[in-house]
Scaffold this motif. Structure first.
Motif, PDB file in Angstrom:
ATOM      1  N   SER A  83      33.642  43.335  42.800  1.00 39.20           N
ATOM      2  CA  SER A  83      34.478  44.196  42.649  1.00 39.20           C
ATOM      3  C   SER A  83      35.509  43.034  41.866  1.00 39.20           C
TER       4      SER A  83
ATOM      5  N   ARG B 204      35.748  35.033  43.741  1.00 38.24           N
ATOM      6  CA  ARG B 204      35.014  35.290  42.211  1.00 38.24           C
ATOM      7  C   ARG B 204      34.527  34.462  41.762  1.00 38.24           C
TER       8      ARG B 204
ATOM      9  N   LYS C 208      38.368  43.882  42.277  1.00 38.23           N
ATOM     10  CA  LYS C 208      39.613  44.017  42.805  1.00 38.23           C
ATOM     11  C   LYS C 208      41.167  43.730  42.163  1.00 38.23           C
ATOM     12  N   GLN C 209      40.541  44.603  40.905  1.00 36.27           N
ATOM     13  CA  GLN C 209      42.331  44.503  39.646  1.00 36.27           C
ATOM     14  C   GLN C 209      43.245  45.128  40.837  1.00 36.27           C
ATOM     15  N   GLU C 210      42.807  46.139  40.971  1.00 32.15           N
ATOM     16  CA  GLU C 210      44.006  47.612  41.347  1.00 32.15           C
ATOM     17  C   GLU C 210      45.072  46.770  42.715  1.00 32.15           C
ATOM     18  N   GLN C 211      43.620  45.934  43.758  1.00 34.99           N
ATOM     19  CA  GLN C 211      44.511  45.470  44.607  1.00 34.99           C
ATOM     20  C   GLN C 211      44.951  44.593  44.640  1.00 34.99           C
ATOM     21  N   LEU C 212      44.972  43.323  43.791  1.00 35.31           N
ATOM     22  CA  LEU C 212      45.567  42.336  43.065  1.00 35.31           C
ATOM     23  C   LEU C 212      47.034  43.393  42.551  1.00 35.31           C
TER      24      LEU C 212
ATOM     25  N   PRO D 100      41.469  34.689  46.354  1.00 30.43           N
ATOM     26  CA  PRO D 100      40.538  35.702  45.890  1.00 30.43           C
ATOM     27  C   PRO D 100      40.210  34.886  44.442  1.00 30.43           C
TER      28      PRO D 100
END
Length: 448
Positions: free
Chosen positions: A430, A394, A432-436, A390
């Motif tokens: 996004s 990015r 995607k911080q929360e997902q990571l 990811p």
């Protein structure tokens, strides 16, 4: 290699044998649950990856004293009125501890190992006598020295700094002390030599020439580098950043400050950084941040593994037990290619209230298990490309077309303007911080 349960003439940690790996299901507090020294991870054993070291100062010199009270612990090795007798007993206790715990390395300040004398010559004589005993103990136990250093901050003469002191006579004393500590490190086969500028900074600009002090610091480090190489030191010189305490503003404030200093003065070829987690906290950064900046600069040398207290604004030097910090730290280390000459030194102390003989073992066991688990988590994340894929996606706009031309230095500002005009408003993508973050937690919960 010694097969005795202790070193020398007496046992300082009676009732405690060699700490063994018993696995995650064990409920024995004096056993490893995660650290299996011989377990192979990514082609090397855990011991080879982690290169654990026990520090001499907190472990065998610290008595639990603080600004509000005297020491809360007494030691069998300090029962003599003769300082050198105590130093020899302390060394026997230290090597007994190293051997029972199973850390392959140790670290020391000169004044930890030998008491300061009434003159430069007497201090050197004391240190070299203890170096000879340390050589013998290393040969008997197989222990190795990760790094040595000089305590150029405790003596009142260093109240205004050591290499940055406004009095040349004090600078000369610091030079004599560092010379002897380098001699000791080389004699003991030390793989690194550390500079911690405990008082290299200033309290008030009203009486300080920062320009001269920084120039003197660079000159001093250059002289130490040159002397070390002249006596056969082939290891790494390390600087350990810290922003404050005891000095209001220390010149080695954080990793980026030190990196810039080393590059400016042409020292980056011989010097790298020794990052301490608690110092990162005091500088307003995370442990991971400081490691990453060093890795990006190719200057990540070693780690002082500990933690601070989020509610305390000083250097509490607690044993590290935060699995997330350990995993993220080891992820940076592994992605940077692992330790070369450095390792994980537990610059940590048991609490003032921890007064039992076994408490020092318990602190180290928990910390060693924490980083062992962090190592396995980090390796699994790397092998699965769970974060690298990811991250690459990015930044993929810089891998081709105009983005690559920009990264390669082929565009000017006018070209950026023309691209913006033709491309239109960028789409929102996004992070995607929360997902990571959730992903890292999933790996932390896995069994290995």
């Amino acid at each position: 290699m010694s097969t005795s349960p202790y070193i020398g003439d007496r046992e300082y940690f009676p009732g405690i044998g060699k700490i063994a790996y018993e696995g995650p299901e064990s409920d024995n507090p004096l056993a490893f649950k995660r650290y299996d020294a011989n377990k192979r991870v990514a082609g090397k054993t855990m011991a080879e990856h982690l290169r654990y070291a026990t520090c001499y100062w907190h472990s065998f010199c610290g008595d639990g004293s603080d600004p509000f009270g005297p020491g809360s612990r007494s030691y069998l090795w300090n029962d003599s009125s003769d300082p050198m007798t105590n130093a020899r007993q302390k060394m026997d206790a230290a090597f007994e501890f190293f051997t029972k715990l199973g850390t392959p390395y140790y670290c020391f300040h000169d004044r930890d190992m030998a008491p300061e004398g009434d003159s430069v010559a007497q201090s050197e004589e004391n240190l070299f006598a203890m170096v000879e005993l340390a050589k013998q103990r290393q040969a008997e136990t197989g222990m190795k020295l990760l790094w040595g250093t000089a305590n150029a901050f405790s003596n009142p003469r260093y109240m205004n700094g050591a290499s940055t002191n406004p009095n040349f006579d004090v600078v000369a004393h610091a030079g004599a002390q560092v010379k002897a500590a380098l001699d000791a490190t080389v004699a003991l086969g030390g793989e690194n030599y550390v500079f911690w500028g405990g008082r290299e900074g200033y309290i008030s600009l009203l009486n300080t020439s920062t320009k001269r002090e920084l120039e003197h610091m660079a000159r001093f480090l250059t002289m130490a580098r040159d002397y070390g190489r002249s006596i056969g030191f082939k290891g790494t010189f390390l600087i350990e950043p810290k922003p404050m305490e005891p000095t209001k503003h220390q010149y080695d404030f954080d990793a980026q400050t030190v990196i810039g200093f080393l590059r400016h003065h042409g020292l980056a070829g011989d010097f790298q950084l020794n990052i301490e987690a608690n110092h990162a906290t005091l500088s307003g950064h995370t442990f991971e941040h400081e490691l990453q900046l060093c890795a990006d600069a190719g200057l990540l040398g070693s780690i002082d593994a500990n933690r601070g207290d989020a509610q305390n604004g000083w250097d509490t030097d607690q044993f590290p037990v935060d699995l997330y910090d350990a995993a993220r730290g080891m992820l940076v280390v592994l992605e940077a290619g692992g330790f070369k000459t450095g390792g994980l030194n537990f610059d940590a102390k048991v609490r003032r209230e921890s007064t039992d003989n076994e408490d020092l073992f318990l602190g180290h066991i928990g910390a060693m298990d924490t980083f062992a688990h962090g190592l396995e988590v980090a390796n699994a994340i790397i092998e699965d490309e769970a974060l690298s894929a990811p991250l690459a996606q990015r930044y993929s706009s810089f891998d081709s077309g105009a983005g690559k031309d920009f990264a390669d230095g082929k565009l000017d500002l006018a070209a950026l303007r023309d691209h913006a005009a033709s491309a239109g408003e960028p789409e929102k993508i996004s992070g995607k911080q929360e997902q990571l973050e959730n992903l890292v937690n999933q790996y932390l919960l896995k069994s290995f």
